[in-house]
Enzyme design. Structure first.
Site, PDB file in Angstrom:
ATOM      1  N   GLY A   1       0.896  -1.208   0.089  1.00 32.68           N
ATOM      2  CA  GLY A   1      -0.004   0.117  -0.004  1.00 32.68           C
ATOM      3  C   GLY A   1       0.814   1.174   0.077  1.00 32.68           C
ATOM      4  O   GLY A   1       2.118   1.243  -0.434  1.00 32.68           O
TER       5      GLY A   1
ATOM      6  N   ASP B   1       2.046   5.133   2.022  1.00 31.48           N
ATOM      7  CA  ASP B   1       2.549   5.595   3.478  1.00 31.48           C
ATOM      8  C   ASP B   1       1.562   5.536   4.622  1.00 31.48           C
ATOM      9  O   ASP B   1       1.809   5.329   5.720  1.00 31.48           O
ATOM     10  CB  ASP B   1       2.984   6.895   3.220  1.00 31.48           C
ATOM     11  CG  ASP B   1       4.207   7.101   2.239  1.00 31.48           C
ATOM     12  OD1 ASP B   1       5.004   6.272   2.258  1.00 31.48           O
ATOM     13  OD2 ASP B   1       4.159   8.046   1.491  1.00 31.48           O
TER      14      ASP B   1
ATOM     15  N   ARG C   1      -5.217  13.261  -6.797  1.00 29.31           N
ATOM     16  CA  ARG C   1      -6.054  14.009  -5.954  1.00 29.31           C
ATOM     17  C   ARG C   1      -4.994  14.995  -5.401  1.00 29.31           C
ATOM     18  O   ARG C   1      -5.308  16.073  -4.741  1.00 29.31           O
ATOM     19  CB  ARG C   1      -6.825  13.136  -4.766  1.00 29.31           C
ATOM     20  CG  ARG C   1      -5.635  12.455  -3.781  1.00 29.31           C
ATOM     21  CD  ARG C   1      -6.762  11.709  -2.925  1.00 29.31           C
ATOM     22  NE  ARG C   1      -5.933  11.113  -2.038  1.00 29.31           N
ATOM     23  CZ  ARG C   1      -5.135   9.976  -1.884  1.00 29.31           C
ATOM     24  NH1 ARG C   1      -5.064   9.413  -3.023  1.00 29.31           N
ATOM     25  NH2 ARG C   1      -4.450   9.506  -1.065  1.00 29.31           N
TER      26      ARG C   1
HETATM   27  C1  LIG Z   1       4.814  22.589  -9.376  1.00 29.28           C
HETATM   28  C2  LIG Z   1       5.321  21.192  -8.667  1.00 29.28           C
HETATM   29  C3  LIG Z   1       5.319  21.170  -7.318  1.00 29.28           C
HETATM   30  C4  LIG Z   1       5.895  19.580  -6.712  1.00 29.28           C
HETATM   31  C5  LIG Z   1       6.116  20.006  -5.239  1.00 29.28           C
HETATM   32  C6  LIG Z   1       6.892  19.161  -4.803  1.00 29.28           C
HETATM   33  C7  LIG Z   1       6.820  19.015  -3.348  1.00 29.28           C
HETATM   34  C8  LIG Z   1       7.010  17.544  -2.756  1.00 29.28           C
HETATM   35  C9  LIG Z   1       7.140  17.270  -1.374  1.00 29.28           C
HETATM   36  C10 LIG Z   1       6.823  15.698  -1.254  1.00 29.28           C
HETATM   37  C11 LIG Z   1       6.506  15.430   0.069  1.00 29.28           C
HETATM   38  C12 LIG Z   1       6.160  14.087   0.213  1.00 29.28           C
HETATM   39  C13 LIG Z   1       5.742  13.950   1.892  1.00 29.28           C
HETATM   40  C14 LIG Z   1       4.829  12.570   1.650  1.00 29.28           C
HETATM   41  C15 LIG Z   1       3.798  12.374   2.704  1.00 29.28           C
HETATM   42  C16 LIG Z   1       3.338  11.141   2.402  1.00 29.28           C
HETATM   43  O1  LIG Z   1       3.500  10.400   3.579  1.00 29.28           O
HETATM   44  C17 LIG Z   1       1.693  11.470   2.499  1.00 29.28           C
HETATM   45  C18 LIG Z   1       0.733  10.184   2.352  1.00 29.28           C
HETATM   46  O2  LIG Z   1       0.992   9.286   1.472  1.00 29.28           O
HETATM   47  P1  LIG Z   1       0.184   8.082   0.837  1.00 29.28           P
HETATM   48  O3  LIG Z   1      -1.014   8.755   0.114  1.00 29.28           O
HETATM   49  O4  LIG Z   1       0.823   7.367  -0.216  1.00 29.28           O
HETATM   50  O5  LIG Z   1      -0.339   7.440   1.996  1.00 29.28           O
HETATM   51  N1  LIG Z   1       1.362  12.037   1.188  1.00 29.28           N
HETATM   52  C19 LIG Z   1       0.784  13.529   1.089  1.00 29.28           C
HETATM   53  O6  LIG Z   1       0.779  13.996   2.201  1.00 29.28           O
HETATM   54  C20 LIG Z   1       0.916  14.091  -0.211  1.00 29.28           C
HETATM   55  C21 LIG Z   1       1.914  14.799  -0.310  1.00 29.28           C
HETATM   56  C22 LIG Z   1       1.756  15.658  -1.916  1.00 29.28           C
HETATM   57  C23 LIG Z   1       2.462  16.571  -1.871  1.00 29.28           C
HETATM   58  C24 LIG Z   1       2.385  16.936  -3.521  1.00 29.28           C
HETATM   59  C25 LIG Z   1       2.303  18.323  -3.565  1.00 29.28           C
HETATM   60  C26 LIG Z   1       1.880  18.844  -5.024  1.00 29.28           C
HETATM   61  C27 LIG Z   1       1.694  20.061  -5.484  1.00 29.28           C
HETATM   62  C28 LIG Z   1       1.130  20.361  -6.761  1.00 29.28           C
HETATM   63  C29 LIG Z   1       1.042  21.931  -6.852  1.00 29.28           C
HETATM   64  C30 LIG Z   1       0.794  22.523  -8.203  1.00 29.28           C
HETATM   65  C31 LIG Z   1       1.083  23.847  -8.036  1.00 29.28           C
HETATM   66  C32 LIG Z   1       0.499  24.567  -9.282  1.00 29.28           C
HETATM   67  C33 LIG Z   1       0.957  25.982  -9.465  1.00 29.28           C
HETATM   68  C34 LIG Z   1       0.414  26.433 -10.864  1.00 29.28           C
HETATM   69  N1  LIG Z   2      -9.582  -1.846   3.421  1.00 26.50           N
HETATM   70  C1  LIG Z   2      -9.714  -0.628   3.433  1.00 26.50           C
HETATM   71  N2  LIG Z   2     -10.761   0.311   3.269  1.00 26.50           N
HETATM   72  C2  LIG Z   2     -10.459   1.674   3.555  1.00 26.50           C
HETATM   73  N3  LIG Z   2      -9.280   2.268   4.024  1.00 26.50           N
HETATM   74  C3  LIG Z   2      -8.345   1.285   4.069  1.00 26.50           C
HETATM   75  C4  LIG Z   2      -8.482  -0.107   3.919  1.00 26.50           C
HETATM   76  N4  LIG Z   2      -7.361  -0.726   4.497  1.00 26.50           N
HETATM   77  C5  LIG Z   2      -6.336   0.481   4.891  1.00 26.50           C
HETATM   78  N5  LIG Z   2      -7.223   1.661   4.654  1.00 26.50           N
HETATM   79  C6  LIG Z   2      -6.691   3.222   5.007  1.00 26.50           C
HETATM   80  O1  LIG Z   2      -6.291   3.671   3.943  1.00 26.50           O
HETATM   81  C7  LIG Z   2      -5.776   4.734   3.948  1.00 26.50           C
HETATM   82  C8  LIG Z   2      -4.806   5.108   2.764  1.00 26.50           C
HETATM   83  O2  LIG Z   2      -4.159   3.760   2.518  1.00 26.50           O
HETATM   84  P1  LIG Z   2      -2.594   3.947   1.737  1.00 26.50           P
HETATM   85  O3  LIG Z   2      -2.283   2.480   1.524  1.00 26.50           O
HETATM   86  O4  LIG Z   2      -1.720   4.680   2.353  1.00 26.50           O
HETATM   87  O5  LIG Z   2      -3.184   4.544   0.286  1.00 26.50           O
HETATM   88  P2  LIG Z   2      -2.944   5.816  -0.340  1.00 26.50           P
HETATM   89  O6  LIG Z   2      -1.402   5.932  -0.639  1.00 26.50           O
HETATM   90  O7  LIG Z   2      -3.463   5.862  -1.798  1.00 26.50           O
HETATM   91  O8  LIG Z   2      -3.343   7.049   0.488  1.00 26.50           O
HETATM   92  C9  LIG Z   2      -4.602   4.500   5.346  1.00 26.50           C
HETATM   93  O9  LIG Z   2      -5.034   5.560   5.963  1.00 26.50           O
HETATM   94  C10 LIG Z   2      -5.276   3.206   5.587  1.00 26.50           C
HETATM   95  O10 LIG Z   2      -5.296   3.103   7.163  1.00 26.50           O
END
Ligand SMILES: CCCCCCCCCCCCC/C=C/[C@@H](O)[C@H](COP(=O)(O)O)NC(=O)CCCCCCCCCCCCCCC
Ligand SMILES: Nc1ncnc2c1ncn2[C@@H]1O[C@H](COP(=O)(O)OP(=O)(O)O)[C@@H](O)[C@H]1O
Ligand SMILES: [Ca+2]
Length: 544
Positions: free
Chosen positions: A170, A172, A284
């Protein structure tokens, strides 16, 4: 450590598995004879001699580039099936040796809704066949709801004492759920119930991640890529690396552990907006990221942070954390020395220090609405200001959107986090920050950014009447300015904690050096040759 013959030498550390095969008459395989023997004096060195038609294949890893690992078969001929089986058994036994630390029993959690909803298929097609080849016994659990995996761990329904590791297929968020479950179980097992009053205890088992989520930062930062086969192979080889973990408290109550990002303002708003757009999958984040960018919100807050005692180590020091990193090794050694003395400490020295410091700061600071640091003897600083973003990362947070990561020189296991504060700025300036972050370009000269390497920090939003005085340097604020400030300060953001929303803005965070071990070895230094990569990190042997 080598499987060697007349024409080939295989490093057993990088053998994935071995299987019997029928070798075609005209194959270009290597052939070895009945005098083959396991050399008793050299561990894992197997000598082979040429012989006949039956054979076996040894599957080894290769490094085709970009930190990806793949499998390659090297086939050997034998004279008869009995000899062939002797070889297979000898190699399997060698691989089972404790010195290799390879997992034999794993519990695998698959979140079927992660990322692009392909986790189950990825696991069946790419991961399971390799686990089977490596003789790993798997207990497979497809999660049915959020916190399903965490509940199973906390209730000890899985008999964790009998397994070598947990694997999450999966993103983070799924890892975070498993991490929190495992740390809670480990504490409960020692009859620790009030998590906020105790030092967390390191679990005995390792966690592996197969990237199938949206950001996959942890996998990317610990392996250098977000590749399913590569992660599977790191698990099979029994790699291990200790990573820093943060404990997050709200109102002095422990709420959760985090390992990637804690982000207030931009990252918090982005996450909150994206949470009800899960149907969009990974995109998203770009959608909500663009919305938050256009909103260009800034929030008043007070940040107190304790700097790392190593003044040579800094978020801009250009020292990359590669596999076998000296800084992390040293931190790990001093950490294990201190934890071996006091396994569980009920004391909260550092928090007391924080409280004392808070009072000290209240009386001694003259603070303005600009970013303003103030010094104390014990490395604590206070900053008050209006921020577009307050980010803290425990690892670099490399990912597809930003391969160098949010803080490219952050270390996986140095016991520190990098605090990046972005003061109120224009959209153009913030875009510059985002683009430079995406490309890993220098941000030092952006005057609205502050970066520090810290051990702990706390944040509180400035929303109370009494805060108005500390925001404005003027003692007698005109009523009109007071009203305007009040309106502005009443707005707060939320925290993005590893992709989970924490609604309360007032938090305190402390880092715990290398609290958990992952099945990974850190990013291999691309400037090294393959054999140097193998040798600079022999994680399987270093705890024996
Ligand atoms: C204009 C391009 C901008 C690129 C920005 C790069 C910043 C990237 C920093 C990445 C830090 C990632 C930290 C990770 C956090 C994750 O643990 C956490 C959970 O992950 P999961 O869904 O897999 O469970 N993910 C997140 O919180 C998502 C972070 C996503 C950051 C993406 C930011 C994208 C911004 C796009 C901006 C566009 C501006 C447009 C201007 C015209
Ligand atoms: N079967 C499930 N249905 C709904 N949510 C779930 C399920 N299993 C795990 N999750 C939750 O889904 C969230 C996102 O999971 P993750 O694997 O990190 O996917 P993504 O990277 O797309 O956000 C986590 O907070 C996790 O706890
Ligand atoms: Ca760190």
């Amino acid at each position: 450590m080598y499987l060697s013959g007349h024409e080939a030498s295989l490093d057993l550390r990088e053998v994935v598995g071995v299987k019997a095969v029928k070798i075609p008459a005209k194959s270009s395989t290597l052939s070895f004879g009945k005098n083959a023997k396991v050399d008793e004096n050299v561990p894992y060195c197997i000598e082979m001699q040429p012989i006949g038609p039956l054979g076996f294949s040894v599957v080894i890893i290769t490094r085709p580039g970009n930190h990806r690992w793949r499998c390659k078969q090297v086939s050997f001929q034998c004279k008869d099936s009995s000899l062939c089986h002797q070889w297979i058994t000898a190699i399997k036994e060698a691989l089972k040796s404790e010195a290799f630390c390879r997992p034999k029993k794993l519990v695998v959690f698959v979140n079927p809704f992660s990322g692009k909803k392909k986790a189950v298929k990825l696991y069946r097609d790419k991961v399971l066949p390799l686990f089977e080849l490596a003789d790993i016994h798997v207990t497979y659990i497809e999660t049915e709801r959020q916190n399903h995996a965490r509940d199973l761990l906390v209730q000890n329904s899985l008999d964790l004492k009998r397994i070598d590791g947990l694997v999450c297929v999966g993103g983070d968020g799924m890892f975070s759920e498993v991490l929190n479950g495992l740390l809670t179980f480990t504490a409960h097992d020692l009859h620790i119930e009030e998590m906020d009053r105790f030092e967390p205890v390191a679990p005995d088992i390792r966690i592996g991640i197969i990237p199938a989520g949206s950001t996959n930062t942890i996998v990317y930062t610990t392996t250098g890529t977000s590749d399913v086969v590569t992660s599977t192979l790191h698990i099979i080889l029994g790699d291990q690396i200790g990573i820093d973990v943060n404990s997050v408290n709200v109102n002095d109550q422990f709420v959760r552990y985090s390992v990637t990002l804690l982000g207030y303002g931009y990252m918090g708003d982005l996450l909150k907006d994206s949470d009800n757009k899960r149907w969009m999958g990974p995109s998203r984040y770009s959608w909500s990221g663009t919305k938050s960018f256009l909103a260009n919100n800034a929030y008043y807050g007070e940040i107190k942070y304790r700097l790392s005692s190593n003044s040579d180590s800094h978020p801009t020091d250009a020292v990359k954390c590669y596999s076998g990193c000296d800084i992390c090794s040293m931190a790990g050694q001093s950490n294990s020395r201190s934890t071996s003395k006091v396994e569980i400490s009920a004391g909260r020295d550092t928090d007391l220090q924080l409280d004392e410091q808070s009072d000290f700061m209240k009386h001694s600071n003259s603070q303005s609405s600009d970013l303003s640091g103030s010094y104390s003897d014990s490395n604590w600083r206070t900053v008050i200001g209006k921020f577009v973003a307050v980010n803290s990362v425990t690892m670099s947070c490399s990912c597809d959107l930003s391969p160098p990561g949010m803080s490219p020189y952050c270390h996986l296991g140095d016991g520190c986090m990098d605090l990046i504060m972005v003061s109120q700025c224009s959209r153009i300036e913030f875009l510059k920050f985002l683009l430079r972050t995406a490309k890993g370009e220098e941000r030092k000269n952006l005057d609205f950014i502050q970066m520090h390497r810290v051990k702990e920090f706390s944040f509180r939003p400035l929303t109370e009447d009494s805060d108005l005085l500390s925001i404005s340097s003027e003692e007698n604020i005109p009523q009109s300015k007071k009203v305007k400030l009040k309106r502005q300060t009443s707005r707060t953001s939320v925290w993005n904690c590893d992709g989970e929303v924490i609604d309360q803005p007032k938090i305190s965070v402390r880092v715990h050096c290398q609290l958990v071990k992952l099945f990974a070895r850190g990013v291999e230094d691309p400037s090294l040759q393959d054999d140097q990569k193998r040798n600079c990190c022999s994680p399987s042997f270093d705890n024996s």
